[in-house]
Design a protein around this motif. Structure first.
Motif, short mmCIF file in Angstrom:
data_model
loop_
_atom_site.label_atom_id
_atom_site.label_comp_id
_atom_site.label_asym_id
_atom_site.label_seq_id
_atom_site.Cartn_x
_atom_site.Cartn_y
_atom_site.Cartn_z
N ARG A 92 -3.96 1.43 -11.61
CA ARG A 92 -3.00 1.64 -10.51
C ARG A 92 -3.72 1.76 -9.16
O ARG A 92 -3.19 1.37 -8.13
N LEU A 93 -4.92 2.31 -9.16
CA LEU A 93 -5.69 2.44 -7.93
C LEU A 93 -6.11 1.08 -7.38
O LEU A 93 -6.25 0.91 -6.16
N SER A 108 2.57 1.57 -3.51
CA SER A 108 1.70 1.71 -4.68
C SER A 108 0.89 3.01 -4.68
O SER A 108 0.50 3.50 -5.74
N TRP A 109 0.63 3.58 -3.51
CA TRP A 109 -0.19 4.80 -3.46
C TRP A 109 0.46 5.97 -4.22
O TRP A 109 -0.22 6.63 -5.01
N CYS A 149 0.84 -1.22 0.00
CA CYS A 149 0.00 0.00 0.00
C CYS A 149 0.86 1.25 0.00
O CYS A 149 0.60 2.21 -0.74
N TRP A 150 1.90 1.25 0.81
CA TRP A 150 2.80 2.40 0.92
C TRP A 150 3.52 2.68 -0.38
O TRP A 150 3.70 3.83 -0.79
N PHE A 160 -5.52 -2.94 0.65
CA PHE A 160 -6.17 -2.40 1.85
C PHE A 160 -7.31 -3.32 2.30
O PHE A 160 -7.44 -3.64 3.49
N PHE A 180 -0.08 5.60 -7.92
CA PHE A 180 -1.45 5.96 -8.33
C PHE A 180 -1.61 7.47 -8.39
O PHE A 180 -2.15 8.00 -9.37
N VAL A 181 -1.15 8.18 -7.35
CA VAL A 181 -1.32 9.64 -7.30
C VAL A 181 -0.62 10.29 -8.48
O VAL A 181 -1.19 11.17 -9.15
N PRO A 206 -3.50 -0.42 -4.34
CA PRO A 206 -3.65 -0.08 -2.93
C PRO A 206 -5.04 -0.43 -2.36
O PRO A 206 -5.16 -0.84 -1.21
#
Length: 198
Positions: A139-140, A113-114, A110-111, A147, A117-118, A143
């Motif tokens: 890409r979203l 890949s976020w 998560c850390w 999650f 995405f952004v 995470p």
């Protein structure tokens, strides 16, 4: 512990709802794949957008369905040794694996890949293939999927701790049941099971 079990029941219901949508995505993926194959063979027409939407939907099925699969205890396991141990020993193995392997992996992915995405969202990134799709929804999925997997891992951890404390049934026995029934079983059996602790 009761509050944690309520949280676990909520997460199980969320995973079940996501699982129902994932089932539908499988059908949509098959239909799009069949449509794409037919127009390619019959009309000699091919679309990168159609190919990419298949990839996106496959990724969605895999990533969004991971938590639901964990809840149902249907991930691949190597139970050559653990399968011969008692239910309590198996619960301890699950707790160890969740705390030291699964949850750290979920946090790390998560850390990492976020930000990707952004960046993709801010740049309005589009596939480099002609006629390709925007990239940020794919890409979203990473995470979001991890999650949801992390939430379900916490739920499974809570259920195994409750079982070891005599506050619920063996979660592996509950895995094939509907989440509402499993949650009620964990909450409803707490007083009776607590009296059985030696």
């Amino acid at each position: 512990m009761r509050a944690l079990l309520l949280f676990s029941g909520f997460v199980d219901r969320l995973s079940a709802q996501v699982g129902k949508w994932v089932y539908r995505l499988v059908l949509v993926t098959v239909l799009i794949s069949a449509f794409n194959a037919v127009i390619r063979k019959v009309f000699r027409y091919s679309s990168n957008g159609l190919l990419e939407i298949q990839w996106y939907l496959f990724a969605a099925v895999f990533l969004l369905g991971a938590g639901y699969t964990l809840m149902r205890n249907e991930h691949v396991r190597v139970d050559v040794l653990a399968g011969r141990l008692s239910a309590r020993a198996q619960a301890w193995i699950d707790i160890f694996g969740t705390v030291f392997f699964l949850l750290p992996m979920v946090v790390l992915i998560c850390w990492l890949s976020w930000p990707q995405f952004v960046e993709s969202f801010v740049r309005a990134e589009v596939s480099s293939n002609t006629g390709g799709l925007i990239v940020w929804p794919a890409r979203l999925l990473i995470p979001v999927g991890f999650f949801l997997l992390g939430l379900q891992a916490l739920s499974e951890l809570i259920k195994r701790i409750a079982y070891l404390r005599g506050m619920g049934p063996d979660p592996r026995d509950q895995a094939g049941r509907a989440p509402d029934a499993a949650a009620e079983g964990l909450a409803g059996q707490a007083p009776a099971a607590a009296g059985d602790v030696k």
